[in-house]
Design an enzyme around this catalytic site. Structure first.
Site, PDB file in Angstrom:
ATOM      1  N   LYS A 192       0.855  -1.190   0.000  1.00  0.00           N
ATOM      2  CA  LYS A 192       0.000   0.000   0.000  1.00  0.00           C
ATOM      3  C   LYS A 192       0.891   1.240   0.000  1.00  0.00           C
ATOM      4  O   LYS A 192       1.595   1.521   0.970  1.00  0.00           O
ATOM      5  CB  LYS A 192      -0.876   0.031   1.251  1.00  0.00           C
ATOM      6  CG  LYS A 192      -1.727   1.290   1.307  1.00  0.00           C
ATOM      7  CD  LYS A 192      -2.034   1.674   2.737  1.00  0.00           C
ATOM      8  CE  LYS A 192      -2.707   3.020   2.861  1.00  0.00           C
ATOM      9  NZ  LYS A 192      -2.163   4.115   2.085  1.00  0.00           N
ATOM     10  N   GLU A 267       9.758   0.884  10.863  1.00  0.00           N
ATOM     11  CA  GLU A 267      10.747   1.956  10.742  1.00  0.00           C
ATOM     12  C   GLU A 267       9.986   3.245  10.989  1.00  0.00           C
ATOM     13  O   GLU A 267       9.137   3.626  10.191  1.00  0.00           O
ATOM     14  CB  GLU A 267      11.373   1.902   9.339  1.00  0.00           C
ATOM     15  CG  GLU A 267      12.707   2.596   9.293  1.00  0.00           C
ATOM     16  CD  GLU A 267      12.575   4.032   8.847  1.00  0.00           C
ATOM     17  OE1 GLU A 267      12.452   4.900   9.738  1.00  0.00           O
ATOM     18  OE2 GLU A 267      12.576   4.287   7.642  1.00  0.00           O
ATOM     19  N   CYS A 301      12.806  10.785   8.024  1.00  0.00           N
ATOM     20  CA  CYS A 301      12.737  10.187   9.361  1.00  0.00           C
ATOM     21  C   CYS A 301      14.051  10.358  10.116  1.00  0.00           C
ATOM     22  O   CYS A 301      14.067  10.502  11.324  1.00  0.00           O
ATOM     23  CB  CYS A 301      12.352   8.721   9.270  1.00  0.00           C
ATOM     24  SG  CYS A 301      13.336   7.830   8.072  1.00  0.00           S
ATOM     25  N   GLU A 398       9.068  15.199  16.829  1.00  0.00           N
ATOM     26  CA  GLU A 398       9.490  15.166  15.430  1.00  0.00           C
ATOM     27  C   GLU A 398       8.624  16.173  14.658  1.00  0.00           C
ATOM     28  O   GLU A 398       7.404  16.034  14.585  1.00  0.00           O
ATOM     29  CB  GLU A 398       9.266  13.762  14.868  1.00  0.00           C
ATOM     30  CG  GLU A 398       9.702  13.621  13.435  1.00  0.00           C
ATOM     31  CD  GLU A 398       9.507  12.207  12.889  1.00  0.00           C
ATOM     32  OE1 GLU A 398       8.439  11.619  13.152  1.00  0.00           O
ATOM     33  OE2 GLU A 398      10.403  11.717  12.198  1.00  0.00           O
TER      34      GLU A 398
HETATM   35  P1  NDP Z   1       1.452   7.688   8.788  1.00  0.00           P
HETATM   36  O1  NDP Z   1       2.234   6.891   9.730  1.00  0.00           O
HETATM   37  O2  NDP Z   1       0.045   7.994   9.119  1.00  0.00           O
HETATM   38  O3  NDP Z   1       1.428   6.997   7.345  1.00  0.00           O
HETATM   39  C1  NDP Z   1       2.375   6.111   6.838  1.00  0.00           C
HETATM   40  C2  NDP Z   1       1.672   5.024   6.028  1.00  0.00           C
HETATM   41  O4  NDP Z   1       0.828   4.256   6.859  1.00  0.00           O
HETATM   42  C3  NDP Z   1       0.767   5.562   4.928  1.00  0.00           C
HETATM   43  O5  NDP Z   1       0.747   4.651   3.865  1.00  0.00           O
HETATM   44  C4  NDP Z   1      -0.572   5.572   5.613  1.00  0.00           C
HETATM   45  O6  NDP Z   1      -1.633   5.568   4.705  1.00  0.00           O
HETATM   46  C5  NDP Z   1      -0.515   4.305   6.401  1.00  0.00           C
HETATM   47  N1  NDP Z   1      -1.372   4.251   7.583  1.00  0.00           N
HETATM   48  C6  NDP Z   1      -1.809   5.274   8.355  1.00  0.00           C
HETATM   49  N2  NDP Z   1      -2.560   4.809   9.367  1.00  0.00           N
HETATM   50  C7  NDP Z   1      -2.585   3.478   9.247  1.00  0.00           C
HETATM   51  C8  NDP Z   1      -3.192   2.436  10.011  1.00  0.00           C
HETATM   52  N3  NDP Z   1      -3.902   2.683  11.102  1.00  0.00           N
HETATM   53  N4  NDP Z   1      -3.027   1.162   9.615  1.00  0.00           N
HETATM   54  C9  NDP Z   1      -2.297   0.885   8.523  1.00  0.00           C
HETATM   55  N5  NDP Z   1      -1.710   1.833   7.758  1.00  0.00           N
HETATM   56  C10 NDP Z   1      -1.835   3.104   8.128  1.00  0.00           C
HETATM   57  O7  NDP Z   1       2.214   9.013   8.522  1.00  0.00           O
HETATM   58  P2  NDP Z   1       1.582  10.382   8.036  1.00  0.00           P
HETATM   59  O8  NDP Z   1       1.613  10.348   6.573  1.00  0.00           O
HETATM   60  O9  NDP Z   1       0.262  10.660   8.645  1.00  0.00           O
HETATM   61  O10 NDP Z   1       2.598  11.401   8.635  1.00  0.00           O
HETATM   62  C11 NDP Z   1       2.445  11.811   9.986  1.00  0.00           C
HETATM   63  C12 NDP Z   1       3.771  11.937  10.670  1.00  0.00           C
HETATM   64  O11 NDP Z   1       4.427  10.673  10.635  1.00  0.00           O
HETATM   65  C13 NDP Z   1       4.763  12.849  10.015  1.00  0.00           C
HETATM   66  O12 NDP Z   1       4.564  14.172  10.390  1.00  0.00           O
HETATM   67  C14 NDP Z   1       6.048  12.305  10.517  1.00  0.00           C
HETATM   68  O13 NDP Z   1       6.298  12.803  11.795  1.00  0.00           O
HETATM   69  C15 NDP Z   1       5.805  10.830  10.577  1.00  0.00           C
HETATM   70  N6  NDP Z   1       6.295  10.117   9.394  1.00  0.00           N
HETATM   71  C16 NDP Z   1       7.435   9.405   9.497  1.00  0.00           C
HETATM   72  C17 NDP Z   1       7.941   8.774   8.393  1.00  0.00           C
HETATM   73  C18 NDP Z   1       9.186   7.997   8.457  1.00  0.00           C
HETATM   74  O14 NDP Z   1       9.838   7.822   7.434  1.00  0.00           O
HETATM   75  N7  NDP Z   1       9.568   7.459   9.596  1.00  0.00           N
HETATM   76  C19 NDP Z   1       7.305   8.862   7.101  1.00  0.00           C
HETATM   77  C20 NDP Z   1       6.066   9.574   7.102  1.00  0.00           C
HETATM   78  C21 NDP Z   1       5.619  10.180   8.218  1.00  0.00           C
HETATM   79  P3  NDP Z   1      -2.216   6.949   4.140  1.00  0.00           P
HETATM   80  O15 NDP Z   1      -1.126   7.601   3.381  1.00  0.00           O
HETATM   81  O16 NDP Z   1      -3.322   6.492   3.273  1.00  0.00           O
HETATM   82  O17 NDP Z   1      -2.667   7.754   5.308  1.00  0.00           O
END
Ligand code: NDP
Length: 831
Positions: A192, A267, A301, A398
């Site tokens: 996904k 991660e 990240c 963060e």
């Molecule tokens: P999320 O953790 O919400 O999203 C990451 C992925 O997980 C996306 O594909 C998202 O789908 C999916 N997802 C979200 N909720 C669920 C769930 N309950 N069950 C399964 N999959 C899920 O990150 P955000 O995009 O909301 O970003 C929010 C914050 O997360 C950022 O501000 C940052 O601090 C952190 N972040 C960290 C990252 C890293 O590399 N460690 C990367 C991205 C964000 P969808 O896109 O459809 O919501």
């Protein structure tokens, strides 16, 4: 219009736009995009589509399918069917497919780079020069592992169907980090993409068609987290979830998968320190900071978001940094001269604005360049906070945007303390011209990657992943492969459960004959109580009188900080033999005892830094002392379990051998030196995890206990161990061995009592870094669920037995891997 002379004088860049036309045409020809299942494009069952926006303009870019959980079911079924063949496909064949993927990524590299910039808002310079080349490298590297798997990972098999969930900050790169190792190891995938950034994943799906990958091996399902993400996580036919994203979602996935037996790698977020010592080359440092926090608009990240500067050079560095910030160029991501692109979404922009406002309210000094951001699209200027106190929100949370917070330190020790003052542990940069200092600091920082005099370097050969709440598991390197395999013996599930305690027939029992000398006893059903010695009667009758005395009571205690201690509760619990008779009593441990033990284990953290030679010496010494008391330990097993003395003796001997194994491993399970494509090396160090809580299995009272503590301490961890609940006396006898074997206080702590109650306290404890549990399926579930609090690593058996006598199942690299985490230290060469 400017002439050459003007440009020469001002040294200003003109626009250098990359054309969006081919990418926009590619989108137009295909949208609305379907789901990619079984190598076919299918419509979402809901008939619904989501809009993907160009964050640099705020305008609609494409319509993508919004899948429902029914579509996830279809994709998982396709992946399951494909696994039947793909899982058995020879490594060489899989290698050819992975190689073809890498080649096709390169063939489509510009289209992929432009699509990524349009969809995510990141500058084309980054997608073209960093993201896409790294994607290709990842597939080449893993083509190699597919080729080598049978020789290099003997005894391991693929997991099956893997669910992969990726974020929006490095859309195609995160896809590569997930899909390449999964396919290399023979798994099939349902992936996904993030809702905001699915386009390059859809182009990747086309590449799967181009190379004729067997249908169902890779399935790409776009849509909302609440539909697709959650359905994947909960799907009963998915064997593993690999997730990159926020710590909060990672935590919810940990809880949702608890007890399901799904393997999990996470991660998560970070708040990585960027440490500058006063002898660092400050001009390099400034460019390093630009890479650390303004690369990808700080939406990284492992962004170096906390600048820690030695006090005497702080003003000088901040002045240089401001001058550099003034020159950074923000704007159209497709302009090749742009440094900073757009923030991925209005929501993310708002969150950055909110946290920056909090920083100002908290009293930090904000500084931004004098120039203004574009008004169209979602932009945020590079921002520097000084006068930041370490406990404030902006120093701890963060921000995931182009915001740097600066703090000062005086001594190296203070730098380390500040660096580790975070719940995260993803990465760190250390800047100093003194290599001794830098290499002294690197191991002291709790983070999965440490860059020395460089930052944000990545390569497929060097694993990436976190400590603490930054998650667990590694992506890249050989260590990353183990996230996608499991031992073959586990798949066969051939281990018969060992009954305990063994009921014996007292009538036919001949007592513990032979038990006292430990020699040659083979009798079935040895006695449940230690047989009283028969003393010869002397002429003065003294011996017979002695023989009639009651035995001296022995009270096993708990063992904390190298001392025998009574339980806080003041209660004891009975230990029963095979006939239900009481064979002893142990302390009824409680929450307080566990807390004391954890504190003691932390205080013994110096164990990690001692030499591997001394650890091996101590393990040999433990074995030597156990060997001297072999007969006594065998008798104890007989007494608690009713097994034959031969059986019990075999268990003691296996325990001695096990201690020898880990004494041997302690100075041989070492790190690697990688040669990524740069002038330099990465040192992949196997570091201890920290404090490991462990609940030992019931069925081998001594061997089960020894098999857990030995690898843990061999690798430099300290331990709080809960012995077998049914047969704890072998472990309480064992502390006498520890006491006489030079084991420093606090390295091994033993708390007796109700296993699952004590386990719960350990699993919830924020100062416990990992929890190993060998008990029931329900207990395993509770451990995984509770571990989400501080995202501790877990290793549980889901109630499945393991043959502890067997050297494949009971010892070896699986245990050592669980006892360590790999830290990659990047050391570039040259001036
Ligand atoms: P999320 O953790 O919400 O999203 C990451 C992925 O997980 C996306 O594909 C998202 O789908 C999916 N997802 C979200 N909720 C669920 C769930 N309950 N069950 C399964 N999959 C899920 O990150 P955000 O995009 O909301 O970003 C929010 C914050 O997360 C950022 O501000 C940052 O601090 C952190 N972040 C960290 C990252 C890293 O590399 N460690 C990367 C991205 C964000 P969808 O896109 O459809 O919501």
């Amino acid at each position: 219009m400017k002439n050459v002379m003007d440009i020469f004088k001002t040294m200003e860049y003109g626009p250098a736009p990359e054309s969006a036309t081919p990418a926009l045409a590619w989108i137009q020809e295909r949208q609305p995009f379907g789901l990619f299942i079984n190598n076919q494009w299918v419509k979402p069952s809901s008939g619904e589509y989501l809009e993907s926006i160009n964050p640099a303009t705020g305008k609609l870019l494409a319509k993508i399918a919004s899948a429902s959980s029914a579509d996830v079911d279809t994709a998982v079924a396709a992946a399951r069917a494909a696994f039947e063949t793909w899982g058995k496909t020879p490594g060489h064949v899989r290698a050819r497919y992975l190689y073809a993927i890498a080649r096709h990524i390169q063939k489509h590299s510009r289209l992929l780079a432009v699509l990524e910039s349009l969809d995510n808002g990141k500058p084309i310079r980054e997608t073209r020069d960093i993201d896409i080349p790294l994607v290709a490298r990842h597939f080449y590297y893993h083509a190699g592992w597919a080729q080598l798997m049978s020789g290099e990972l003997p005894g391991y098999e693929p997991l099956g169907v893997v669910g992969q969930i990726i974020p929006w900050n490095f859309p195609l790169l995160m896809l590569a980090w997930k899909i390449a190792p999964a396919l290399a190891m023979g798994n099939t995938v349902v992936l996904k993409p993030a809702r905001y950034t699915s386009l390059t994943a859809l182009k990747f799906a086309e590449i799967m068609q181009e190379i004729d990958l067997p249908p169902g091996v890779v399935n790409i399902v776009t849509g909302e987290a609440s539909q697709v993400g959650e359905a994947l996580v909960r799907h009963p036919d998915v064997n593993k979830i690999a997730f990159t994203g926020s710590t909060e979602v990672g935590r919810s996935i940990r809880r949702a998968t608890a007890g399901s037996g799904k393997k999990l790698s996470l991660e998560l977020g970070g708040k990585s320190p960027f440490i500058v010592f006063d002898d660092a080359d400050l001009d390099s440092v400034v460019e390093g900071v630009v890479d650390a926090i303004w690369f990808n608009q700080g939406q990284v990240c492992c962004a170096g978001s906390r600048l820690l500067v030695q006090e005497d050079i702080a003003d000088q560095l901040i002045t240089k940094l401001r001058a550099r910030m003034e020159k950074l160029r923000i704007g159209e991501p497709l302009d090749k001269a742009v440094d900073i692109g757009a923030i991925v979404s209005p929501g993310q922009l708002k969150e950055i604005q909110r946290l920056v406002a909090t920083g100002v309210e908290e009293g930090a000094h904000i500084w931004q360049p004098s120039w203004a951001c574009p008004t169209e699209g979602y932009f945020f200027p590079p921002t520097l906070f000084t006068n930041v106190s370490p406990a404030t929100t902006i120093a701890q949370v963060e921000i995931f945007g182009p915001v740097l917070v600066a703090m000062t330190f005086r001594t190296p020790a203070e730098a380390v303390a500040l660096a580790n003052n975070t719940r995260y542990g993803l990465a760190a940069s250390v800047w100093s011209e003194n290599i001794n200092l830098a290499l002294d600091i690197a191991p002291k920082i709790k983070a999965g990657t440490v860059w020395i005099n460089c930052t944000n370097m990545f390569d497929a050969s060097s694993g990436f992943g976190g400590y603490r709440e930054s998650g667990f598991g590694r992506e890249g390197g050989k260590e990353g492969l183990y996230e996608y395999v499991r031992p073959s013996w586990e798949m066969q599930k051939s281990v018969p459960p060992r009954e305990f305690p063994v009921a014996i027939d007292t009538a036919s029992s001949n007592g513990a004959d032979g038990a006292h000398d430990g020699q040659g006893a083979t009798g079935e059903g040895a006695g449940d109580e230690e047989k009283t010695e028969e003393f010869p009667i002397s002429s003065n009758g003294y011996q017979s009188a002695f023989a009639s005395l009651p035995p001296i009571d022995r009270t096993p205690k708990m063992f904390i900080k190298g001392k025998q201690v009574r339980p806080d509760s003041g209660y004891s619990r009975d230990v029963y033999g095979p006939h239900g008779q009481v064979v002893g009593q142990v302390g009824e441990g409680n929450r307080k005892d566990i807390r004391n033990a954890v504190e003691a284990a932390h205080a013994a953290s110096g164990w990690a830094t001692g030499t591997t030679f001394s650890k091996s010496q101590i393990l040999y010494y433990i074995a030597e002392n156990l060997s001297a008391r072999e007969a006594e330990f065998a008798r104890r097993i007989v007494q608690q379990t009713g097994r034959s003395l031969a059986d019990a003796t075999a268990e003691v001997q296996a325990s001695i051998s096990r201690l020898f194994s880990y004494a041997a491993w302690s100075d041989k399970y070492e790190g690697d030196v990688h040669r990524p494509p740069l002038r330099g090396v990465t040192l992949a160090m196997k570091e201890p995890i920290g404090v490991i809580g462990m609940a030992a299995p019931d069925d081998y009272p001594l061997l089960g206990f020894v098999s857990l503590i030995a690898p843990a301490i061999a690798m430099g961890n300290t331990v709080v161990a809960i012995p077998s609940e049914k047969a704890p006396l072998s472990a309480t006898d064992f502390y006498q061995i520890l006491e006489t074997s030079d084991v420093p206080p606090g390295v091994v702590n033993i708390v007796t009592g109700e296993r699952d109650t004590l386990t719960q306290v350990l699993a919830e404890h924020d100062d416990v870094d990992a929890m190993w549990y060998f008990g029931s399926a329900e207990g395993s579930k509770r451990v995984e669920f509770a571990s989400a609090g501080n995202m501790k690593r877990t290793w549980v058996n889901y109630g499945h037995p393991r043959n502890w006598l067997d050297t494949v199942q009971g010892e070896g690299e699986e245990f050592l891997r669980e006892a360590t985490q790999v830290k990659n230290i990047w050391v570039p060469y040259g001036e």
